[in-house]
Design a protein around this motif. Sequence first.
Motif, short mmCIF file in Angstrom:
data_model
loop_
_atom_site.label_atom_id
_atom_site.label_comp_id
_atom_site.label_asym_id
_atom_site.label_seq_id
_atom_site.Cartn_x
_atom_site.Cartn_y
_atom_site.Cartn_z
N THR A 118 0.85 -1.19 0.00
CA THR A 118 0.00 0.00 0.00
C THR A 118 0.89 1.24 0.00
N ILE A 119 0.67 2.12 -0.96
CA ILE A 119 1.45 3.35 -1.05
C ILE A 119 0.66 4.49 -0.43
N LEU A 120 1.29 5.19 0.50
CA LEU A 120 0.68 6.35 1.15
C LEU A 120 1.45 7.60 0.74
N ILE A 121 0.72 8.59 0.27
CA ILE A 121 1.36 9.81 -0.23
C ILE A 121 0.82 11.01 0.53
N GLY A 122 1.73 11.80 1.09
CA GLY A 122 1.37 13.08 1.69
C GLY A 122 0.68 13.01 3.02
N SER A 123 0.77 11.91 3.73
CA SER A 123 0.06 11.80 5.01
C SER A 123 0.93 12.29 6.17
N SER A 124 0.29 12.75 7.22
CA SER A 124 1.00 13.19 8.41
C SER A 124 1.44 11.99 9.24
N LYS A 125 2.31 12.25 10.21
CA LYS A 125 2.80 11.17 11.06
C LYS A 125 1.67 10.53 11.85
N GLU A 126 0.73 11.34 12.30
CA GLU A 126 -0.39 10.82 13.07
C GLU A 126 -1.26 9.91 12.21
N LYS A 127 -1.55 10.33 10.99
CA LYS A 127 -2.36 9.51 10.09
C LYS A 127 -1.63 8.22 9.72
N LEU A 128 -0.32 8.32 9.52
CA LEU A 128 0.46 7.13 9.20
C LEU A 128 0.37 6.11 10.32
N GLY A 129 0.46 6.58 11.55
CA GLY A 129 0.35 5.68 12.69
C GLY A 129 -0.99 4.99 12.73
N ASN A 130 -2.07 5.74 12.42
CA ASN A 130 -3.41 5.15 12.41
C ASN A 130 -3.56 4.11 11.30
N VAL A 131 -3.03 4.44 10.11
CA VAL A 131 -3.12 3.51 8.98
C VAL A 131 -2.34 2.24 9.28
N LEU A 132 -1.14 2.40 9.82
CA LEU A 132 -0.31 1.23 10.14
C LEU A 132 -1.01 0.34 11.17
N GLU A 133 -1.60 0.96 12.18
CA GLU A 133 -2.30 0.20 13.22
C GLU A 133 -3.47 -0.58 12.63
N GLU A 134 -4.23 0.06 11.72
CA GLU A 134 -5.37 -0.61 11.11
C GLU A 134 -4.93 -1.79 10.25
N ILE A 135 -3.87 -1.61 9.47
CA ILE A 135 -3.39 -2.68 8.59
C ILE A 135 -2.87 -3.85 9.42
N LEU A 136 -2.17 -3.57 10.50
CA LEU A 136 -1.66 -4.64 11.35
C LEU A 136 -2.80 -5.44 11.98
N HIS A 137 -3.86 -4.74 12.41
CA HIS A 137 -4.99 -5.43 13.02
C HIS A 137 -5.86 -6.16 12.00
N SER A 138 -5.78 -5.74 10.74
CA SER A 138 -6.60 -6.38 9.71
C SER A 138 -6.03 -7.70 9.24
N GLY A 139 -4.77 -7.97 9.57
CA GLY A 139 -4.14 -9.22 9.16
C GLY A 139 -3.55 -9.18 7.77
N GLN A 140 -3.53 -8.01 7.12
CA GLN A 140 -2.95 -7.90 5.79
C GLN A 140 -1.43 -8.08 5.87
N ASN A 141 -0.89 -8.76 4.86
CA ASN A 141 0.54 -9.06 4.87
C ASN A 141 1.39 -8.04 4.12
N GLY A 142 0.78 -7.22 3.30
CA GLY A 142 1.54 -6.28 2.48
C GLY A 142 2.21 -5.20 3.30
N ASP A 143 3.31 -4.67 2.76
CA ASP A 143 4.03 -3.57 3.41
C ASP A 143 3.37 -2.24 3.11
N ILE A 144 3.85 -1.21 3.80
CA ILE A 144 3.41 0.16 3.54
C ILE A 144 4.60 0.94 3.00
N VAL A 145 4.42 1.61 1.87
CA VAL A 145 5.47 2.43 1.28
C VAL A 145 5.02 3.89 1.35
N ILE A 146 5.80 4.70 2.04
CA ILE A 146 5.47 6.12 2.21
C ILE A 146 6.27 6.93 1.20
#
Length: 341
Positions: A118-146
């Motif tokens: 999943t590619i994230l563009i232009g997000s703040s540190k707070e939003k990144l933390g929220n997105v990362l937390e959601e992806i980890l809890h969802s069980g998705q295996n893909g990485d996050i590229v900022i």
Amino acid sequence: MWILHKIFSKVIKFSLFKAVWLALFLILLSSVTIRVLEPETFPRFIDALWWTMTTLLTVGYGDYFPKSDAGRIFTMLLIYTVGIGAMGIILGKIFESLTLYRKLKEEGKLTYNRRDHTILIGSSKEKLGNVLEEILHSGQNGDIVIVDHAEKAPIEHERVHFISGNPADEDVLLKANILKAKSVAIFADERDQLSEYADGKTLLIASRVEHLSKKYQQSLYTIVEVKKEKHIALFEHANVDEFILSNDSVSRLMAQAAIHHGSSKIFEQLLSNTQGENLYEIRKKPHWVTYKDAAMELFEMGAVLISDGSSLDIARRHTEKIAENAKMFIICDEETYQRIK
């Protein structure tokens, strides 16, 4: 000493690749030579190799050691002088390369080569933390590229890769391996107070993503954050798949909570994988003919069928046949979803 100084000064300038080959050459040369000099002491090549490695790394277990004068002289000349010095330089090269790799990764200068990320563009540190937390809890295996203009990774995690540069630049997006990405999420730039400027930047990046999609004939799923609803029409020309209204969404949620007390708790559960019932996507089962068939069976299993894609009116169309490629969404807990999928 002068000769050793000349040798080591040249070895220091070697690349890591050459240094590794030099190490292998020294290890093999030493092992073969000591076995030739003392075949009785080192009857097998593995014995000679074991002695060479323990000696070069200054471990020295003492289970094998040269007994002849020739073997001892060889050890002093090659192993104790050139060998140990060269190995020290080689180990230094290895640690130097690891340090450089970490530095380049933190600065976002390394190309990402994996896929289904999943590619994230232009997000703040707070939003990144929220997105990362959601992806980890969802069980998705893909990485996050900022992808961001920052000079250093805004957040550090083993599943986060950072690319530094202009997100509207084709080379930067290709460096993030965008053609193999599962989805691309473009956030509105919070540094721009005017929604027109923020949405303008987002539109520029979305247009670049669409250009790459057409150029390389790859289907890229794009989600954008839009600050003004009236700007959505502009994004539709860029073939954006989903729109998230930032300011307007918050205002409407506040209004719903004011009208229907407690309704915000429902949205909070649907927006987060970390608590309560969650939203999941399922595919049509072979024995489901109509939406009523699916809804009744899902209800018995503890799930609620709420939509087919973005269509929320399936309760009024319960007798209609379900398309084979339907993307239906249900509300249930994780355990129930695992039984259904």
